[in-house]
Every structure is written in C-alpha cells, then in structure tokens.
Write a protein that holds these residues in place. Sequence first.
Motif, short mmCIF file in Angstrom:
data_model
loop_
_atom_site.label_atom_id
_atom_site.label_comp_id
_atom_site.label_asym_id
_atom_site.label_seq_id
_atom_site.Cartn_x
_atom_site.Cartn_y
_atom_site.Cartn_z
N TRP A 1 0.84 -1.20 0.00
CA TRP A 1 0.00 0.00 0.00
C TRP A 1 0.87 1.25 0.00
O TRP A 1 0.60 2.23 -0.71
N LEU B 1 -0.52 17.64 -0.79
CA LEU B 1 -0.32 16.20 -0.67
C LEU B 1 -1.44 15.55 0.13
O LEU B 1 -2.00 14.53 -0.27
N CYS C 1 -1.75 7.71 6.69
CA CYS C 1 -1.66 8.53 5.47
C CYS C 1 -0.90 9.81 5.73
O CYS C 1 -0.01 10.19 4.94
N GLY D 1 1.24 10.40 8.01
CA GLY D 1 2.65 10.09 8.21
C GLY D 1 3.40 10.01 6.89
O GLY D 1 4.48 10.58 6.73
N LEU D 2 2.76 9.33 5.95
CA LEU D 2 3.39 9.20 4.64
C LEU D 2 3.54 10.56 3.96
O LEU D 2 4.59 10.85 3.37
N CYS D 3 2.51 11.37 4.05
CA CYS D 3 2.55 12.68 3.41
C CYS D 3 3.68 13.53 3.95
O CYS D 3 4.43 14.15 3.20
N PHE D 4 3.82 13.54 5.25
CA PHE D 4 4.89 14.33 5.86
C PHE D 4 6.25 13.84 5.40
O PHE D 4 7.15 14.63 5.07
N GLU D 5 6.39 12.51 5.35
CA GLU D 5 7.67 11.94 4.92
C GLU D 5 8.00 12.36 3.50
O GLU D 5 9.11 12.79 3.20
N VAL D 6 7.01 12.21 2.64
CA VAL D 6 7.23 12.55 1.23
C VAL D 6 7.54 14.03 1.09
O VAL D 6 8.46 14.43 0.37
N HIS D 7 6.78 14.84 1.77
CA HIS D 7 6.99 16.27 1.67
C HIS D 7 8.39 16.65 2.11
O HIS D 7 9.07 17.46 1.47
N VAL E 1 10.86 15.66 -0.50
CA VAL E 1 10.84 16.58 -1.64
C VAL E 1 11.63 17.84 -1.30
O VAL E 1 12.46 18.30 -2.08
N LYS E 2 11.34 18.40 -0.16
CA LYS E 2 11.99 19.65 0.20
C LYS E 2 13.48 19.49 0.46
O LYS E 2 14.27 20.39 0.20
N PHE F 1 13.92 12.94 -2.71
CA PHE F 1 12.76 12.12 -3.04
C PHE F 1 12.96 11.32 -4.31
O PHE F 1 12.57 10.17 -4.40
N PHE F 2 13.57 11.94 -5.32
CA PHE F 2 13.70 11.26 -6.61
C PHE F 2 15.05 10.58 -6.77
O PHE F 2 15.43 10.24 -7.87
N ASP G 1 16.08 7.66 -5.89
CA ASP G 1 16.12 6.23 -6.19
C ASP G 1 15.81 5.92 -7.65
O ASP G 1 15.85 4.78 -8.06
N GLU G 2 15.55 6.94 -8.41
CA GLU G 2 15.27 6.68 -9.82
C GLU G 2 16.53 6.84 -10.64
O GLU G 2 17.22 7.86 -10.56
#
Lengths: 121, 344
Positions: free
Chosen positions: A62, A87, B32, B34-40, B43-44, B48-49, B51-52
């Motif tokens: 997920w 987000l 959810c 938690g995930l948003c904060f992590e991603v944000h 990014v900042k 974030f990118f 691993d690509e």
Amino acid sequence: MTPFLDVFCTQTDRHNVFYPLLRQIMNKDSQMRAAINQKLIEMGERERLKELLRAKLVECGWRDQLKAHCKDVIREKGLEHVTVEDLVTEVTPKGRALVPDSVKKELLQRIRAFLAQHATL
Amino acid sequence: MKMEDMPLSGPDNTKLEALVHDIYSELVEDACLGLCFEVHRAVKQGYFFLDETDQESMKEFEIVDQPGVDIFGQVYNQWKNKECECPNCKRLIAASRFAPHLEKCLGMGRNSSRIANRRLASNNNMSKSESDQEDNDDLNDNDWSYGAEKKAKKRKSDKNQNSPRRSKSLKHKNGELGSSISSESYKYNYNTGISYETLGPDEVRSLLTTQCGVISEHTKKMCNRPSLTDADAVVENDSFDIPDGQMLMSRLQWEDSPDISPTDSASSKASTNHSESRKPKKKKRTSLGLNSGGSGSSVGGGGGGLTGGSSSSSSSQSNISLSTKKKRPKLSAPSITSIYDDLN
C-alpha cells in the motif's frame, strides 16, 4: 442547517435550548468516546494498533502504491511548489480507499475485541 | 462528527460499531498523514527522486534469471575445480583447500605449531615402539593402562603415515642420530621403553647426572631437563657407588612415592643422597638442614654424602617428610613404580 435547528428559530432558543440539549445528548457519547480513547492510549493499545497497521500496509504494498501516487502529484504540481496540504488532500482519500479488505477487517476485529474487554456500557 | 451520523437511539451495538469504525478511520488517517509528511520532507530536502536511475543503468543491473547463474549473473562454482600451485611446497592444491593448506605449510595460523609438535612427539614414540615390540608385550601384561596408552599412541601415529611431513621428520632424525647430545637422548628414549634395566650402571649414572631421567606416563619419553646440581651431584656421587641398577631404581622410586617404604637400608641411604641432589631449585641446602635438624644425625653434609647404617631409619623418616613436603608435579610416580614392580 439541520432540521432540528429549524424548530428553534431564534438565536436565544438555539443557544439556550437546543445546544445545551444537544450537548447533553452528545456529552454522554463523547464522554464515553473520550473515555475509551483515553483507555486505548493509556494501555498502549493505540500505539500497538498503529504499528500493526503500518506494518501490514507496508507488507501489502500500500505504501509503495501511495508513494507512486505522490510522485505523480508532485510532478503535476511542480517540485518546488508542492505543499503539505496539497499532498494531504490528494493522497488521503486515495489512501483510505486503497487499504486492502483483509487489513481493514483485522484491525476492526482487534478494536472490537479491545472494546469488548475494556468498555463499560 | 456530523449530527446525522450520530445514532441518538438504538442499541448500543451500533454505537459501538460506529465507535470502532471511527477509531479505525483515525488510525488509517494517521498512517496517510505520516506518509505525506515523509514525502513532503523528502521533496523539500531533495532526496525524493534519488532512487530513480536512468534507463541504461536500470538495464545493466536488472535481475538475472538464468539457470546456473545467480541473480547478479555470476557463476556459482566457477573456481571450485581450479587448482593453485603452492608457493612453498610447489604442489597443486584445490582452490577451496588452498588457504588452510597455506596455513599449515607456512607454519602460520593458530594450530599449525601445535600440530607440528604433536606430530614430532608421536613420531618419536612411533620409532621407539616399532623397534621393541616384544618387550612391550611383557609390559602390556603387567600394566593394562600402560598398554592401552601404547595402543592409542600407535593408532594416532598410524594416521600420519602418509603425510609428507612425517617422512621429512623421520629422515631428519635418522641423519642426526650419530651426532649430537639430543641424539643421545633419542637413543635413551628409545631404550627407556624397556626401562633402565638394560643400561649399564655407568650409562645410567652419566644419564642421570646430566638429565632428569623421569619417564612420563603419557609420552613414554624421558624428561630431558638438565639437573642443576650437576657439580654437586658429581661431588656427591664420587663416593656413591651404585652396585647395580636395582638400587638406582629404588632410589628413584623412593623419591617419587613417599608412601612406598624402602626395602633395605642401603636403598634409604641412596635415597637420602638422591633427595638432596634432587632438590636443586627449591632449597639447595636447607633440605639438608632439615634432615640434620630432624634426625639429629649426620645425614646431611655436602661433602661426605654417605651416612652410617645406624641413622638409616631416622633418615628414612625425615626423607618421607621431605618428599611429602616437596612433591614435584612433573615426576610421575605411577609409571616408575609400574616399571619397578616388574623387577620386584
């Protein structure tokens, strides 16, 4: 405006009659809820449930799904300008929907069990 | 919480269910967020990118799924059948055995010295036991433990028959036999399997004045420790006649097992002297002092050595006390007594 409030038209009616009535009705429930929530936290059950849910969500993929969705959102909004609110508003509904049924069932089961054990009604 | 959602009436069950669902929703929302904060944050912070990777690298490091090859594309037992030449002994060794072989070959590593010493020890025993088979049979009858140990030793040395080191050390030993003192000790080791019986009195004397002479029960080797009172021993032994080997043996016996009483006064006389000469390290002359103090006779004295027959009993007693006080751990009484039991 809810139908209830239509009955009590005037401000004073609302404040003097309806709201207190409502508060009284709600109070019992909210008290109970508050009590149960407090118990959940105090006994550490809430933390355990949180961890359980997190683990299960990672396991079932997920989290990765949602992360991929985040990437799309970011690319859409632009890397520099994305905000937390963006987000959250984009991701949370999708997240809620993406939770697999098995995980949902298991968690509900556990919460019910806890309530059955500790809630006094 | 909206008003419509709140069941104002009805069984508690529905309320409870609603509560359960609410709690569940809260938990999911927490996840959810938690995930948003992590991603944000990612990014900042700019990771974030990360691993690509580009398409080219992706192709290069793709997971391999072929038979005989692991997921990186490497062959599993590529080096299994290869042989390497040892720089030391110039032999071809299998790759998997190369490292341990080097360890032994170069004499480095934890066990290599231990094994080498053990091999040398068992080689000595092997050569000794090979030559006097008949005599050993006699001894085997008398003392079973002795015999069993011999058998165990044989088995162990049999293991090393074919190793290159064995032949190396044997050759080495044979070459040396005629030349040095150590060869002499080998010769005596060779002979003490039978016991001191076969050695003439002079040989025994010379042997015992230079070396310790105790035969270890385990290795059947004679102790090569040089006796420190060589000079003293010479002085004392000038006046000390050993008529036959038996006296000498009872002398040795007396020294090591205080509970066995001397058979005659002559032997006790011998033992007095022997014990004195035998305690060089601990108390050179105080032993004698003890003797003289205890028995009140002229048992001690570095010069004369031999005591009169009258003081034999008292001297024997003092000797008992002496021996009990100063028991040397290295001397193994049982083996010597076993050998001499035969004679008695």
